[in-house]
Scaffold this active site. Structure first.
Site, short mmCIF file in Angstrom:
data_model
loop_
_atom_site.label_atom_id
_atom_site.label_comp_id
_atom_site.label_asym_id
_atom_site.label_seq_id
_atom_site.Cartn_x
_atom_site.Cartn_y
_atom_site.Cartn_z
CE1 TYR A 170 7.33 -9.80 -1.68
CE2 TYR A 170 6.98 -10.46 0.61
CZ TYR A 170 6.69 -9.63 -0.46
OH TYR A 170 5.78 -8.64 -0.30
CD GLU B 142 7.22 -6.15 -2.14
OE1 GLU B 142 6.10 -6.65 -1.95
OE2 GLU B 142 7.56 -5.63 -3.22
#
Lengths: 305, 369
Positions: free
Chosen positions: B101, B183
């Protein structure tokens, strides 16, 4: 920095000073329709608007306020350390930088829609220069019945010993109106602004009044989005902030992932939700009003304790 | 402005961040020809701006033509959180060795950008404690910081350099395109040790759009939103039947909450800001009158800078020109409110001294019909 920076002193001097109410203010963007309208209103409220800046309009006057082409000239002529910035958002960064480069210590940044990166740059630069920014997207700052730098209407505010810090302009007026009606005048009203980045945030605001004997309570008007209230609750607990605090939060019923008018008023997942803020406030013993009208009722209860 | 996945990936691609091979399809014909070019199997990904697509079943694997026919059509019609997709992305499946992530986001309380990284990719980052948060200044990411993050994530040696480059490029996306969030979840290390962004979530700072002509094509507004934006209103359509109009975002939000507390349902949020004239309120009423589900309008005005008498004139004008077919309940306080009340006296608008009274009246009326 925040504890040494006395906002009362910079706005109006020591109350014992002969020139208490006379701190000079420069208005950047003074000849624009917005800037000129509000300059007139600030003056009639008692603010000492000593100079204005609009590039290309140097040498002219607004009422009897001299207008200059540059901040260097305006600062030199007025000796001011305060600037109210009324230029459109795309010009804000340059205007603010020019102000800071010329020794301004307090910027009141009125424009809406300032790009975030510009706000961060001005904030970082102000820190470097030992200066402070209020806003952007702020209604400004008011010491009721003395002076105001900003666009707030005069009617809702009366002089007293509570302070109002608000993330929303109209709610600052609305809440102050109800406070005034209930006999809670304000020592200071400060709009921190509805953007994600605030030059002066809620914690900074609390630092400004934490040790002042002439402030007996705090009303903090918040809204959904970000974690300013959560951080403030933590600050209140950690620092044993001793003055009674009452809060209001707008946007409890707003849907997620929608911007509710303000650039900063948006909930992603649970980040910035009203529940999260209300729960954190509860831990800090800060009651949250359900409506602006309820704020003075809660404040009265808190003050009785 | 939240970009769709494929738009975010286009942006990543421009900045040298690798993405899987993919094709956007808006109808089944596009999808068929796309499938031919791409080859089976692949993933069908609904292009939505709302989160939680996977959980909502808006991402589906697709192994052959017959699956494509049924699944594509199903996805195209599938609403998630009230939103219909703007196209379906056909994306080549890849062999994943490790998922990470990685995001750079605007850290509001610290007034800077921060990096969040976790060696658990594909997770909801709020739910995991296994993450690194590092603040960065606008000047950039130092080599030292990049190295710290890389070693914390246990990136295999062979991929370390690519990861550092990707991190620097992601920061470039944030600064050069003025994003509040960029992101990648998951960021995949695939066999062959290269890195691929399997998803993209990018939120662009709306206030900076004037500096980014190339991004303006991504701005997607409904007709009503366009009409509102043209007039400088903040406008959000909601699910209920009472439109709420006021001067100031906070005041309108607050009114929304009070309506909801009184068991009413707000159907629209409209803030016409601090420079309202009779024309502005007229235009606001025009926008609202185009929403069929709206049964009443609640106007909450706190006049300070806004002259409430001008707002009253705008309401009268809207009645005169038959813009208004639903009742108006108005609370008008502050500057020139006596004059405003005089003007509206005898009109179809109902006036109240407090917002609570106005809300009670409008909710009673709507809920009894």
């Amino acid at each position: 920095m925040s504890t040494q920076f006395d906002i009362f002193k910079i706005l109006s001097g020591d109350e014992s000073d002969a020139d208490y109410e006379k701190k000079p203010v420069i208005i950047q963007g003074i000849t624009g329709s917005f800037g000129s309208t509000h300059t007139k209103m600030m003056r009639s409220y008692g603010t000492n608007i000593a100079a204005g800046v609009t590039p290309g309009k140097g040498g002219s006057k607004l009422e009897d306020v001299p207008v200059f082409n540059t901040m260097a000239e305006a600062v030199q002529a007025s000796g001011s350390a305060i600037s109210g910035i009324f230029v459109p958002a795309p010009f804000f960064y340059e205007a603010a930088k020019e102000a800071l480069d010329n020794g301004i210590k307090l910027i009141v940044a009125i424009p809406e829609h300032v790009p975030i990166i510009d706000s961060i740059k001005v904030y970082e630069y102000a820190q470097k220069k030992g200066a402070r920014m209020i806003g952007p997207n702020t209604p400004g700052v008011i010491i009721p019945e003395i002076m105001k730098v900003g666009i707030m209407p005069a009617q809702p505010f009366t002089r007293g010993n509570t302070v109002v810090f608000s993330r929303s302009g109209t709610l600052m007026y609305e809440v102050s109106f109800h406070l005034s009606n209930s006999g809670f005048g304000q020592r200071l009203g400060l709009g921190i602004g509805g953007d994600p980045i605030n030059g002066t945030n809620l914690i900074d605001s609390f630092e400004l009044i934490r040790n002042r004997g002439d402030v007996d309570s705090v009303v903090v008007v918040g809204e959904i989005g970000g974690d300013a209230e959560e951080q403030l609750a933590e600050y209140i607990i950690k620092t044993n902030f001793s003055k009674p605090v009452v809060a209001y939060i707008a946007g409890r019923s707003a849907p997620k992932e929608k911007r509710m008018g303000h650039a900063g008023a948006i909930v992603y997942g649970n980040y910035g939700s009203a529940d999260s803020k209300i729960n954190n406030y509860a831990n800090a013993n800060v009651p949250v009003a359900k409506s602006p009208r309820e704020v003075p009722l809660l404040l009265r209860t808190r003050l009785r304790k | 402005m939240r970009l769709l996945e494929y738009q975010g990936k286009e942006l990543f691609n421009q900045f040298g961040i690798k993405i899987p091979e993919s094709i956007l399809a808006e109808n089944v014909e596009d999808a068929r020809s796309g499938a031919q070019k791409l080859g089976f199997p692949f993933v069908l990904k609904s292009q939505l701006t709302v989160g939680g697509r996977g959980k909502a079943g808006a991402i589906q694997k697709c192994k052959d033509t017959s699956e494509l026919e049924t699944k594509f059509d199903e996805l195209l019609k599938k609403e998630v959180k009230g939103e219909l997709p703007r196209g379906i992305l056909l994306e080549k499946m890849v062999d994943i060795v490790k998922e990470i992530y990685l995001s750079i986001f605007l850290n509001r309380s610290k007034r800077c950008f921060s990096i969040i990284a976790s060696s658990e990719g594909g997770v909801d980052i709020e739910q995991t404690d296994n993450k690194i948060i590092q603040d960065i200044t606008i000047d950039g990411i130092s080599d030292e910081l990049a190295n710290t993050i890389t070693s914390n994530l246990n990136i295999p040696d062979k991929s370390k350099e690519s990861f550092v480059n990707l991190l620097l490029n992601l920061f470039k996306v944030v600064v050069e395109k003025e994003a509040e969030l960029a992101e990648i979840n998951p960021l995949a290390i695939v066999s062959g040790d290269s890195l691929l962004a399997l998803d993209a979530k990018v939120i662009i700072d709306d206030n900076a759009l004037f500096r980014h002509e190339d991004l303006q094509k991504y701005l997607y507004l409904s007709d009503l939103e366009k009409q509102a934006a043209k007039n400088g209103f903040s406008f959000v359509e909601l699910e209920g039947d009472i439109a709420i109009i006021g001067n100031g975002a906070g005041l309108v939000m607050s009114t929304l909450d009070m309506v909801s507390d009184a068991n009413g349902k707000a159907g629209a949020f409209l803030d016409f800001g601090g420079r309202a004239t009779s024309e502005t309120i007229y235009e606001a009423l025009k926008v609202i009158s185009r929403i069929p589900k709206i049964k009443a309008i609640l106007v909450n005005l706190y006049g300070g800078i806004v002259r409430t008498d001008l707002v009253a004139l705008g309401i009268l004008e809207a009645y005169k020109n038959n813009i208004l077919t639903v009742p108006v309940y108005a609370r008008i306080s502050g500057a020139q409110s006596e004059k405003a009340k005089e003007l509206l006296n005898g009109s179809k608008a109902r006036l109240f001294d407090t917002v609570e009274e106005a809300i009670n009246a409008v909710v009673l009326k709507i809920n009894n019909n």
